[in-house]
Enzyme design. Structure first.
Site, short mmCIF file in Angstrom:
data_model
loop_
_atom_site.label_atom_id
_atom_site.label_comp_id
_atom_site.label_asym_id
_atom_site.label_seq_id
_atom_site.Cartn_x
_atom_site.Cartn_y
_atom_site.Cartn_z
N GLN A 184 -4.45 -1.88 9.57
CA GLN A 184 -4.31 -3.18 8.92
C GLN A 184 -4.94 -4.29 9.77
O GLN A 184 -4.63 -4.42 10.95
CB GLN A 184 -2.82 -3.48 8.66
CG GLN A 184 -2.55 -4.75 7.89
CD GLN A 184 -3.14 -4.73 6.49
OE1 GLN A 184 -3.01 -3.77 5.75
NE2 GLN A 184 -3.83 -5.81 6.13
N ASP A 194 -10.90 2.85 4.04
CA ASP A 194 -11.21 1.43 3.88
C ASP A 194 -12.71 1.21 3.73
O ASP A 194 -13.15 0.15 3.28
CB ASP A 194 -10.73 0.67 5.13
CG ASP A 194 -9.62 -0.29 4.80
OD1 ASP A 194 -9.39 -0.54 3.62
OD2 ASP A 194 -9.00 -0.80 5.75
N LYS A 219 0.85 -1.20 0.00
CA LYS A 219 0.00 0.00 0.00
C LYS A 219 0.88 1.25 0.00
O LYS A 219 0.60 2.22 -0.71
CB LYS A 219 -0.93 -0.02 1.23
CG LYS A 219 -2.06 -1.03 1.06
CD LYS A 219 -2.76 -1.39 2.34
CE LYS A 219 -3.73 -2.55 2.09
NZ LYS A 219 -4.30 -3.13 3.28
#
Ligand code: NDP
Length: 353
Positions: free
Chosen positions: A98, A121, A54
């Protein structure tokens, strides 16, 4: 019939260029650099790799990334404190925690702590709630589901009025992709582990999205001729049967070793154990005896390949469109995260709603 391949790499590259150009424009015209903060708790190698990719994606399009690493024993307060700091930092437009988090942490509370306007997200319950409601718009859509829709759109596959069947109802893929299809006026069926007669249900689909995590479950006779099949699954299967002990030896020189990037392999390798040359014995991981210290050890690997939830070879003869694994939905996920981060920066500057 042979399905047209939906090439995620090609689509991802096109979206990548668009994002890069937008980022440059935002910098030049408004002096704003989009920023993404990543929060990694612990040292799980797969999570480390995801975070790294990422961050690499960010640097390729000109988005600034801020990496935050906490020890695996970090307390709930510590993680929430960091998220609060990032919420307050104007240089950060997106926060990515994460997952999975270590078991002792309350994952839901941490995801809820991420500011709604930085939830790139798209997992904040309010964003998911808006996604589920008619006439409401979430600030961000979860990345993998958004990637599935992007692939359909880029191949001009119509959604409105079509029969869509989604295999899987998870919070991260099945449910949000179903909501997106509904927003686009598909007629929707969601299947899960208790659904009866999956093959017959899937055969109704003009658009079939498979997100179950079951290697090659969807067979050709589950698919309506001409249907568009999007395979979200990423499953690791051993190339050889685990019992046959056909080890791949990293040090022997004569055996082949599968490397992640090697095109023909489409997979990788995982360390399974060691060969003790001193005693001519193989030990599985964690089984190396204490008295083996000082022995000559050679790492042993097994080779795996990645397959989807769809039996590619079988389904390609029936479907109209099909995504491969790897190279289908996978490349879209990070790209959508970058796009959400860009949108967030544009929103902070008052350029988009
Ligand atoms: P989950 O395990 O969270 O959910 C799986 C879903 O499939 C559940 O709804 C489950 O039903 C259903 N299911 C499981 N087995 C069956 C079965 N035999 N028949 C019918 N339904 C079944 O998985 P995720 O949604 O997180 O991931 C799905 C797949 O997508 C995985 O392979 C994952 O690796 C991949 N993935 C890929 C991404 C990408 O970037 N391409 C990103 C995220 C995931 P129930 O609810 O009843 O348990």
């Amino acid at each position: 019939m042979t399905a047209q391949l939906i090439d995620g790499e090609v689509v991802a590259a096109a979206v990548h260029s668009e994002i890069k150009a937008e980022v440059e424009k935002l910098k030049a015209e408004h002096g704003i650099t989009p920023g993404l903060a990543t929060v990694l708790v612990g040292e799980d190698p797969a999570s480390q790799a995801y975070v790294q990719s990422k961050q690499k994606g960010c640097s390729e399009v000109g988005i600034e990334s801020f990496g935050h690493y906490l020890s695996k024993d970090a307390s709930q307060e510590e993680v929430e404190g960091l998220v609060a700091e990032l919420n307050a930092n104007p240089a950060v437009h997106g926060i990515l925690v994460q997952l999975p988090l270590p078991k002792h942490l309350d994952e839901e509370r941490i995801l809820r702590a991420v500011g709604l306007d930085k939830d790139v997200d798209g997992f904040h319950p309010i964003n998911i709630g808006r996604l589920a409601m008619k006439g409401r718009k979430p600030l961000f859509v979860p990345c993998t589901p958004a990637g599935c829709i992007e692939l359909l759109d880029r191949y001009n596959i119509p959604i409105e009025g079509k029969e869509a069947v989604v295999l899987g109802r998870s919070n991260i893929v099945g449910l949000p992709v179903s909501m997106l299809l509904l927003h686009r006026n598909a007629t929707l069926t969601i299947c899960h582990s208790r659904t009866q007669d999956l093959p017959a249900t899937c055969r109704r689909a003009d658009i079939l999205i498979a997100a179950v995590g079951r290697p090659e479950m969807v067979r050709g006779d589950w698919v309506k001729p001409g249907a568009a099949v999007i395979d979200v699954g990423i499953n690791r299967v051993w190339v050889d049967h685990p019992a046959d002990r056909e080890w791949i030896c990293s040090a022997s020189g004569e055996c082949f070793i599968a490397h992640r990037k090697e095109e023909s392999d489409k997979g990788g390798r995982r360390k399974m154990g060691v060969y003790c040359a001193t005693h001519d014995k193989i030990y599985l991981k964690d089984e190396v005896p204490a008295d083996a210290e000082g022995c000559e050890m050679i790492d042993l690997y097994r080779k795996y390949k990645l397959v989807g939830d769809v039996d590619f070879e079988d389904v390609k003869e029936v479907a109209g469109y099909l995504t491969p694994v790897p190279g289908g939905v996978g490349p879209m996920t990070i790209i959508m995260l970058l796009r959400n981060t860009l949108t967030s920066a544009e929103r902070a500057a008052g350029l988009v709603e």
